[in-house]
Write a protein that holds these residues in place. Sequence first.
Motif, short mmCIF file in Angstrom:
data_model
loop_
_atom_site.label_atom_id
_atom_site.label_comp_id
_atom_site.label_asym_id
_atom_site.label_seq_id
_atom_site.Cartn_x
_atom_site.Cartn_y
_atom_site.Cartn_z
N CYS A 102 0.82 -1.22 0.00
CA CYS A 102 0.00 0.00 0.00
C CYS A 102 0.85 1.26 0.00
O CYS A 102 0.37 2.34 -0.34
N THR A 103 2.12 1.14 0.39
CA THR A 103 3.00 2.30 0.37
C THR A 103 3.96 2.28 -0.81
O THR A 103 4.79 3.17 -0.94
N SER A 104 3.87 1.26 -1.67
CA SER A 104 4.80 1.19 -2.81
C SER A 104 4.06 0.98 -4.12
O SER A 104 3.82 1.92 -4.88
N ASP A 226 4.82 3.04 8.60
CA ASP A 226 5.31 4.40 8.81
C ASP A 226 6.13 4.50 10.09
O ASP A 226 7.15 5.21 10.14
N VAL A 245 9.61 -0.68 -1.08
CA VAL A 245 9.44 0.32 -0.01
C VAL A 245 10.77 1.00 0.27
O VAL A 245 10.84 2.23 0.41
N SER A 249 12.23 5.12 0.49
CA SER A 249 12.32 5.52 1.89
C SER A 249 13.30 6.65 2.16
O SER A 249 13.21 7.34 3.17
#
Length: 308
Positions: A102-104, A226, A245, A249
Amino acid sequence: MQLQQLRYFVAVAETRHFTRAAEAARVAQPSLSQQIRALERELGAELFHRTRGNIALTDAGDALLPLARRILADTESARLAVQETVQLRRGRVRLGAPPSLCTSLVPDVLRVFRDRYPGVALLVREGGSRDLVRTLAAGELDLALIITPPSGEAAPALDVTELLHEELVLVSRSAEGRRRKVRVAELRGRPLVMFREGYDVREATLEACRAAGFEPEFAVEGGEMDAVLGFVRAGLGPAVLPGMVAARSGLAVTPFAGPGLGRTIAVAHGREVPLTRASAALRETLLAHLRDAARDGDLPPGTRLLLA
């Protein structure tokens, strides 16, 4: 009671004339009259007072007219709604994915999909792969991105397509002594920043450390994505992260040597339930995005496309 009968009834009620109503409905007048009679028999009441040169609604006809108009309007609305869904002007997709994706990967795919199909609602549920598999099998999701187990068997009720092999890497606030790679065994005695239970990356890290003959130590554990990134940036210790990710970062990234750590990312849906048009379109958008990224060299180092 048939919709066509209601259409004929409304046409007669609005024109107050059987012949003109038949012309408006593009049907022979005798056929229209027969359908009106059939409707009256079905309802058990006359709908029109019929006198030469004058057609008027009965009390029963007055009661039916607004209801008939509403039914016909709702029918048209239903037809348009289905048509818009088929043409992907409307619809809904319920997508599940692990927090790391969901973050990548997920944001980029959803942006492309949203640009193409702005009328389709997107609902995203984050969770570990085991939870997502159960939720998908229960019919509460349309699609899910999951991390396949080492056996490669996610669940017999699912149709699973492997997408990517992604390396896990070590991230830290500063580079690992300018080394190009680090061995898993070198994590022994080194406190790590660790995700909460339920994260696929946590399980993969624990398995790799145990295979190397030791239990890892934690500087801090229990964080979401996070929080883990924040703890590493604060200098609490390094963490093992998925390559996609890690690439975003801003932290120092060191790959693992040897066989290293990796995971296989797949897209899954229920085997017995056909995909909706919207869900199928999102799946195709995902596959096309990954193929384009692989062709253009945009996949992070250590990430390999598994699609044909």
